[in-house]
Design a protein around this motif. Sequence first.
Motif, PDB file in Angstrom:
ATOM      1  N   UNK A 127       7.276   2.256  13.856  1.00 58.68           N
ATOM      2  CA  UNK A 127       6.071   1.651  14.422  1.00 58.68           C
ATOM      3  C   UNK A 127       5.106   1.231  13.317  1.00 58.68           C
ATOM      4  N   UNK A 128       4.831   2.137  12.373  1.00 60.74           N
ATOM      5  CA  UNK A 128       3.867   1.845  11.304  1.00 60.74           C
ATOM      6  C   UNK A 128       4.396   0.816  10.312  1.00 60.74           C
ATOM      7  N   UNK A 129       5.692   0.814  10.109  1.00 61.05           N
ATOM      8  CA  UNK A 129       6.275  -0.081   9.106  1.00 61.05           C
ATOM      9  C   UNK A 129       6.135  -1.549   9.470  1.00 61.05           C
ATOM     10  N   UNK A 130       5.825  -1.838  10.737  1.00 60.89           N
ATOM     11  CA  UNK A 130       5.719  -3.227  11.172  1.00 60.89           C
ATOM     12  C   UNK A 130       4.283  -3.641  11.491  1.00 60.89           C
ATOM     13  N   UNK A 131       3.319  -2.862  11.030  1.00 63.20           N
ATOM     14  CA  UNK A 131       1.917  -3.190  11.312  1.00 63.20           C
ATOM     15  C   UNK A 131       1.390  -4.151  10.248  1.00 63.20           C
TER      16      UNK A 131
ATOM     17  N   UNK B  26       2.250  -3.731  19.238  1.00 67.79           N
ATOM     18  CA  UNK B  26       0.910  -3.926  18.678  1.00 67.79           C
ATOM     19  C   UNK B  26       0.895  -4.917  17.511  1.00 67.79           C
ATOM     20  N   UNK B  27       1.315  -6.160  17.720  1.00 68.74           N
ATOM     21  CA  UNK B  27       1.375  -7.120  16.614  1.00 68.74           C
ATOM     22  C   UNK B  27       0.016  -7.431  15.994  1.00 68.74           C
ATOM     23  N   UNK B  28      -1.074  -7.216  16.769  1.00 68.07           N
ATOM     24  CA  UNK B  28      -2.400  -7.520  16.247  1.00 68.07           C
ATOM     25  C   UNK B  28      -3.233  -6.296  15.909  1.00 68.07           C
ATOM     26  N   UNK B  29      -2.597  -5.117  15.778  1.00 74.64           N
ATOM     27  CA  UNK B  29      -3.361  -3.891  15.515  1.00 74.64           C
ATOM     28  C   UNK B  29      -4.088  -3.986  14.177  1.00 74.64           C
ATOM     29  N   UNK B  30      -5.401  -3.707  14.211  1.00 73.51           N
ATOM     30  CA  UNK B  30      -6.231  -3.816  13.016  1.00 73.51           C
ATOM     31  C   UNK B  30      -6.672  -2.469  12.479  1.00 73.51           C
ATOM     32  N   UNK B  31      -6.859  -1.473  13.370  1.00 70.35           N
ATOM     33  CA  UNK B  31      -7.380  -0.172  12.940  1.00 70.35           C
ATOM     34  C   UNK B  31      -6.507   0.948  13.505  1.00 70.35           C
ATOM     35  N   UNK B  32      -6.197   1.921  12.649  1.00 74.67           N
ATOM     36  CA  UNK B  32      -5.374   3.058  13.046  1.00 74.67           C
ATOM     37  C   UNK B  32      -5.977   4.335  12.488  1.00 74.67           C
ATOM     38  N   UNK B  33      -6.217   5.319  13.374  1.00 65.71           N
ATOM     39  CA  UNK B  33      -6.692   6.638  12.947  1.00 65.71           C
ATOM     40  C   UNK B  33      -5.689   7.694  13.401  1.00 65.71           C
ATOM     41  N   UNK B  34      -5.205   8.513  12.466  1.00 65.12           N
ATOM     42  CA  UNK B  34      -4.197   9.522  12.751  1.00 65.12           C
ATOM     43  C   UNK B  34      -4.560  10.825  12.046  1.00 65.12           C
ATOM     44  N   UNK B  35      -3.907  11.934  12.476  1.00 62.79           N
ATOM     45  CA  UNK B  35      -4.151  13.219  11.821  1.00 62.79           C
ATOM     46  C   UNK B  35      -2.880  13.766  11.178  1.00 62.79           C
TER      47      UNK B  35
ATOM     48  N   UNK C 151       3.663  -0.293   2.030  1.00 62.36           N
ATOM     49  CA  UNK C 151       4.102  -1.415   2.865  1.00 62.36           C
ATOM     50  C   UNK C 151       2.957  -2.036   3.660  1.00 62.36           C
ATOM     51  N   UNK C 152       1.842  -1.301   3.785  1.00 64.94           N
ATOM     52  CA  UNK C 152       0.689  -1.803   4.551  1.00 64.94           C
ATOM     53  C   UNK C 152      -0.175  -2.667   3.637  1.00 64.94           C
ATOM     54  N   UNK C 153       0.343  -3.816   3.287  1.00 58.31           N
ATOM     55  CA  UNK C 153      -0.285  -4.667   2.271  1.00 58.31           C
ATOM     56  C   UNK C 153      -1.566  -5.354   2.731  1.00 58.31           C
ATOM     57  N   UNK C 154      -1.837  -5.354   4.048  1.00 62.08           N
ATOM     58  CA  UNK C 154      -3.051  -6.005   4.552  1.00 62.08           C
ATOM     59  C   UNK C 154      -4.248  -5.058   4.610  1.00 62.08           C
ATOM     60  N   UNK C 155      -4.068  -3.792   4.210  1.00 59.75           N
ATOM     61  CA  UNK C 155      -5.151  -2.803   4.296  1.00 59.75           C
ATOM     62  C   UNK C 155      -6.376  -3.222   3.491  1.00 59.75           C
ATOM     63  N   UNK C 156      -7.537  -3.175   4.132  1.00 59.92           N
ATOM     64  CA  UNK C 156      -8.802  -3.421   3.456  1.00 59.92           C
ATOM     65  C   UNK C 156      -9.647  -2.153   3.367  1.00 59.92           C
TER      66      UNK C 156
END
Length: 290
Positions: A171-175, A153-162, A205-210
């Motif tokens: 997986x998450x470390x490379x988003x 998922x190199x282009x994943x923009x949105x993630x919803x988890x519980x 590590x998720x530095x692109x989060x808006x």
Amino acid sequence: MSIAFCKLKFLGNKECFSGFTSLEKLTIVECPELISSLVREDEIDDQANGRWLLPCSLGILDIDDASLETLQPCFPGDLTRLKVLDVSENDALKSLQLHSCTALEELTIRYCKSLDALEGFQSLRGLRYLKVYGCTSLPQCLKSLSTQGYELCPGLERLQIDDPSFLTTPFCKHLTSLQCLKLEDKFRHIHAAGLTCEQEVALQLLTSLQELGFHHCSKLSDLPVGLHSHPSLKRLEIIYCPSISRLPERGLPPSLEELEVHKCSEKLSEQCRKLATSKLKVIIDKEYVN
């Protein structure tokens, strides 16, 4: 086409279902006999097991409570327009095979507690939105795929988890493209008062989060301590989190433009209310603070 709560069966040839060449959206809810009459069960050929031939025109597929162990959406000539796939409430499902879903942009998997195999997940190069709820074995599955060298998922923009432990998976470390993360715990999987140190580090590590959201986290009493250091965060949501009574000591990131608090403690609401400025819009219980 939407079919729900019916004891129907498809009586034609299974391949003929792909003949509905104008079908764009299909929703099937709690019709296990219908699904089993459409999906191949082949004990001799594992490659054919769970195969469901769908029309190339299909863009949205929503399957709820299918009572299948294997599901493999397929399309004539491997031509697919399927962009949205939602698989929910299937306790029996063990393997979801996505080799043919190469156009997929949005994938939702909810409450499939036995699911531990996502075959072909690495081929979803265009996936932008992923929602995973109540699937306890999936983090390990994604970890296994990540450690095999696949770029997922190199282009994943949105993630919803519980489950916040999902954040610590490879997986998450490379988003690197992730813009929106929402932690939603309607069914109370979170028992800790806050994120662990490892989860805090993973979040940093998720530095692109808006956008960052905490929804229905009833046990959560502490927001991430490093929230202030997210360089790109523009929107923060705290929804139905009654145990959170204050913002982190180091405050919020200077990049923040919108803060929404809904159905939370009065203490938190009052603290947020005082932060409203011309630069930071504050919304308390769906009303903007002037």
